[in-house]
Design a protein around this motif. Structure first.
Motif, PDB file in Angstrom:
ATOM      1  N   SER A   1      -6.639  -0.487  -2.022  1.00 33.71           N
ATOM      2  CA  SER A   1      -6.652  -0.231  -0.578  1.00 33.71           C
ATOM      3  C   SER A   1      -7.225   1.151  -0.260  1.00 33.71           C
ATOM      4  O   SER A   1      -7.915   1.337   0.732  1.00 33.71           O
ATOM      5  N   MET A   2      -6.966   2.134  -1.137  1.00 30.22           N
ATOM      6  CA  MET A   2      -7.510   3.472  -0.888  1.00 30.22           C
ATOM      7  C   MET A   2      -9.010   3.553  -1.203  1.00 30.22           C
ATOM      8  O   MET A   2      -9.743   4.238  -0.516  1.00 30.22           O
ATOM      9  N   SER A   3      -9.466   2.812  -2.236  1.00 31.71           N
ATOM     10  CA  SER A   3     -10.917   2.756  -2.503  1.00 31.71           C
ATOM     11  C   SER A   3     -11.612   2.163  -1.274  1.00 31.71           C
ATOM     12  O   SER A   3     -12.673   2.632  -0.844  1.00 31.71           O
TER      13      SER A   3
ATOM     14  N   THR B   1      -3.758   9.662  -4.821  1.00 28.38           N
ATOM     15  CA  THR B   1      -3.841   8.387  -5.541  1.00 28.38           C
ATOM     16  C   THR B   1      -4.043   8.589  -7.037  1.00 28.38           C
ATOM     17  O   THR B   1      -3.526   7.825  -7.846  1.00 28.38           O
ATOM     18  N   VAL B   2      -4.802   9.626  -7.405  1.00 35.97           N
ATOM     19  CA  VAL B   2      -5.023   9.877  -8.837  1.00 35.97           C
ATOM     20  C   VAL B   2      -3.688  10.186  -9.518  1.00 35.97           C
ATOM     21  O   VAL B   2      -3.456   9.797 -10.657  1.00 35.97           O
ATOM     22  N   GLY B   3      -2.780  10.856  -8.784  1.00 35.83           N
ATOM     23  CA  GLY B   3      -1.458  11.166  -9.334  1.00 35.83           C
ATOM     24  C   GLY B   3      -0.735   9.919  -9.848  1.00 35.83           C
ATOM     25  O   GLY B   3      -0.457   9.790 -11.037  1.00 35.83           O
ATOM     26  N   PRO B   4      -0.452   8.936  -8.953  1.00 36.87           N
ATOM     27  CA  PRO B   4       0.207   7.717  -9.411  1.00 36.87           C
ATOM     28  C   PRO B   4      -0.571   6.970 -10.506  1.00 36.87           C
ATOM     29  O   PRO B   4       0.031   6.391 -11.408  1.00 36.87           O
ATOM     30  N   ILE B   5      -1.921   6.980 -10.418  1.00 40.58           N
ATOM     31  CA  ILE B   5      -2.704   6.273 -11.452  1.00 40.58           C
ATOM     32  C   ILE B   5      -2.444   6.916 -12.810  1.00 40.58           C
ATOM     33  O   ILE B   5      -2.201   6.242 -13.812  1.00 40.58           O
TER      34      ILE B   5
ATOM     35  N   TRP C   1     -15.702   4.564  -5.827  1.00 45.20           N
ATOM     36  CA  TRP C   1     -14.492   5.361  -5.592  1.00 45.20           C
ATOM     37  C   TRP C   1     -13.358   4.952  -6.515  1.00 45.20           C
ATOM     38  O   TRP C   1     -12.600   5.779  -7.010  1.00 45.20           O
ATOM     39  N   GLY C   2     -13.255   3.640  -6.756  1.00 45.35           N
ATOM     40  CA  GLY C   2     -12.211   3.161  -7.665  1.00 45.35           C
ATOM     41  C   GLY C   2     -12.409   3.730  -9.064  1.00 45.35           C
ATOM     42  O   GLY C   2     -11.462   4.238  -9.689  1.00 45.35           O
ATOM     43  N   ILE C   3     -13.652   3.690  -9.536  1.00 45.89           N
ATOM     44  CA  ILE C   3     -13.953   4.190 -10.888  1.00 45.89           C
ATOM     45  C   ILE C   3     -13.762   5.703 -10.944  1.00 45.89           C
ATOM     46  O   ILE C   3     -13.210   6.242 -11.914  1.00 45.89           O
ATOM     47  N   ALA C   4     -14.203   6.404  -9.876  1.00 44.58           N
ATOM     48  CA  ALA C   4     -14.080   7.874  -9.854  1.00 44.58           C
ATOM     49  C   ALA C   4     -12.612   8.303  -9.992  1.00 44.58           C
ATOM     50  O   ALA C   4     -12.300   9.250 -10.729  1.00 44.58           O
TER      51      ALA C   4
ATOM     52  N   THR D   1       0.827  -1.200   0.000  1.00 44.37           N
ATOM     53  CA  THR D   1       0.000   0.000   0.000  1.00 44.37           C
ATOM     54  C   THR D   1       0.859   1.247   0.000  1.00 44.37           C
ATOM     55  O   THR D   1       0.534   2.229  -0.635  1.00 44.37           O
ATOM     56  N   LEU D   2       1.979   1.219   0.715  1.00 43.99           N
ATOM     57  CA  LEU D   2       2.719   2.464   0.875  1.00 43.99           C
ATOM     58  C   LEU D   2       3.841   2.648  -0.133  1.00 43.99           C
ATOM     59  O   LEU D   2       4.058   3.730  -0.645  1.00 43.99           O
ATOM     60  N   LEU D   3       4.559   1.560  -0.402  1.00 41.90           N
ATOM     61  CA  LEU D   3       5.688   1.710  -1.329  1.00 41.90           C
ATOM     62  C   LEU D   3       5.147   1.985  -2.725  1.00 41.90           C
ATOM     63  O   LEU D   3       5.749   2.681  -3.527  1.00 41.90           O
ATOM     64  N   ALA D   4       3.981   1.423  -2.974  1.00 40.49           N
ATOM     65  CA  ALA D   4       3.223   1.563  -4.197  1.00 40.49           C
ATOM     66  C   ALA D   4       3.782   2.437  -5.301  1.00 40.49           C
ATOM     67  O   ALA D   4       4.967   2.515  -5.515  1.00 40.49           O
TER      68      ALA D   4
END
Length: 513
Positions: free
Chosen positions: A420-422, A199-203, A443-446, A91-94
């Motif tokens: 994990s964040m969703s 999270t959107v940043g890394p995605i 949330w995942g889709i958003a 989750t964190l090193l992601a």
């Protein structure tokens, strides 16, 4: 369904950010850049102190008898040690860790960090380059993500029945009546927004990195269409995982990921520049420990303002933004563990594993840069970290295969952050740890949709969102701050309730201290 105010404010933010960006991209980017610069300049030192003190207090707590108390009053842990550590690591090193692991050490090697005065690009610069990367991704970063805060939440949730929400971190200070009202909802919403931005940043970055990788390796067209296909595939993976929950999807993905990471690490270590890596890690880690306080307390008075803003302050603010939701996640998966095990896993073991990973990827990058096998100076001066990861991967033994394996690993790492964040955002909305599967999917889709829209406007908008994280860290840091004293108090209370340390003569007297 959960708290309408939390949902309203956080979804309102997403829609507002996207709508404003569609209306005037430059205005949004400029506004955020100004806020980012102001925050970094004005509050950078405060963020640094928050991380430093969190780590020091957590280490003090580990050494105390109270740390023997068990989370959630379970005799045996819910998850096996390997599964538990896998989930924490992933989750964190992601996205960030994998994204920066190859490029950041090489960057500090070609541009000497302000804490050191070595000649850039020389063998003397190796230790400082690795030490600076360890500083950003090491003990301080992890401690703020789930040590003291996880203790506060574990006590409040499992012993007192309070909801697993960021507002619960403020209950010891403001009381239940205040935190259950609109202020509590606002706190939750701000913490959700920080995590969505984080999270959107890394995605989004992942989509650019993978499309660049597929273009380099297989000659596929590099552009928005490819990025969109990648986002759809990634979204499908982590939404499915988040819907099946911690005991299935999230756990399965994390386990697969750790096994793949260990395999890649073994190949790099055995077939890469082994002796160089061992020496680099030894010197880098030694330098990290000896220059620890110098690097942790460096300010823009001694270092260039742009450097502090884009490196230390940016990373520290990013981790602060993740703090409350990661703490919820750590408290949730650590039932049956002692407080000592939980803090040591998050604040000591995980950072050491991270430094090894950074040495394998970044250290190899430094080695190839030093020997002239690759030249990343120009790409890194332009902050093109996607190019760095792929260039280093291709220079490794088994080039294209390693590059593909690292792309796959990065993708799954980002997927584990997404799931994990969703899950954690849904827990915040619901107030309990079994949120509706459809809410998790929403949330995942958003987040994937937001990444798609921002990428369509240009990678710069993802950069703007990344800078926005630093601004959201301001309110979130105030949620984390009380854990410096409420964390040890919660641990003592748990230890008393479990009969590990003697009850105080007057329980009331201890609370008002």
């Amino acid at each position: 369904m959960g708290d309408p105010l939390v949902l309203g404010v956080s979804i309102g933010f997403i829609l507002g950010f996207v709508a404003l960006s569609l209306y005037d991209v430059d205005m949004v980017a400029e506004g955020i850049a100004a806020g980012f610069a102001w925050t970094a300049r004005t509050l950078g030192s405060y963020f640094q102190w928050l991380l430093l003190l969190t780590f020091l207090v957590a280490m003090g707590l580990v050494a105390s008898p109270a740390a023997s108390a068990r989370v959630g009053n379970l005799e045996r842990p819910e998850l096996s040690t390997f599964k538990w550590l896998s989930i924490i690591m992933c989750t964190l090193l992601a996205g960030g860790g994998v994204f920066f692991a190859a490029g950041e050490p090489v960057y500090h090697f070609v541009v000497t960090p302000p804490a050191f005065d070595t000649e850039p690009g020389t063998p003397e610069a190796i230790a400082g380059a690795l030490a600076q990367s360890f500083m950003h991704w090491g003990f301080l970063a992890w401690a703020v993500l789930g040590s003291l805060t996880a203790v506060v939440l574990a006590h409040a949730h499992y012993e007192r029945g309070l909801p697993l929400q960021p507002r619960t971190l403020l209950t010891p200070v403001l009381g239940e009546r205040v935190t259950q009202g609109w202020l509590g909802s606002l706190v939750d919403a701000l913490c959700v927004i920080a995590v969505v931005a984080g999270t959107v940043g890394p995605i989004g970055f992942l989509a650019t990195q993978v499309s660049f990788g597929l273009h380099e390796l297989f000659g596929l067209p590099e552009g928005y269409t490819t990025q969109l296909v990648i986002l759809v595939a990634l979204g499908a993976v982590y939404v499915t995982s988040a819907m099946t929950g911690i005991h299935r999807g999230i756990q399965w993905l994390s386990r697969f990921n750790v096994i793949l990471a260990l395999a890649i690490a073994a190949v790099i270590f055995l077939f890469g520049p082994t002796a160089f890596l061992v020496n680099a890690f030894t010197q880098g880690f030694g330098e990290y420990l000896t220059s620890f306080f110098t690097m942790a307390t460096m300010t823009s008075q001694t270092a260039p303002a742009w450097w502090m803003q884009w490196w230390t302050v940016f990373f520290f603010a990013w981790f602060i933004g993740y703090g409350p939701l990661m703490a919820i996640f750590v408290a949730r998966i650590s039932r049956g563990r002692t407080i000592r095990q939980m803090i040591l896993a998050v604040a000591v073991m995980a950072p050491i594993a991270t430094t090894v990973w950074f040495t394998l990827l970044g250290g190899s990058g430094i080695h190839y840069q030093l020997t002239g096998a690759i030249d990343l100076s120009e790409a890194l001066q332009n902050f093109q970290f996607d190019v760095a990861t792929l260039t280093v991967a291709q220079a490794l033994p088994g080039g294209p295969v390693m590059a593909l394996a690292i792309l796959l690993l990065t993708t799954i790492f980002v997927a584990t952050t997404g799931d994990s964040m969703s899950y954690a955002i849904s827990v915040v909305g619901a107030g309990h740890d079994a949120p509706d599967a459809l809410v998790r999917a929403f949330w995942g889709i958003a987040m994937a949709l937001m990444a798609a829209i921002l990428l369509h406007m240009g990678a710069g908008q993802i950069g703007a969102l990344q800078q926005f994280i630093v601004i959201t860290a301001i309110p979130v840091s105030l949620v984390l701050l009380p854990s410096l004293w409420t964390g040890p108090q919660a641990a003592i209370a748990m230890a008393r309730e479990q009969g590990i340390i003697a009850q105080a003569p007057s329980a009331r007297g201890t609370k008002t201290s």
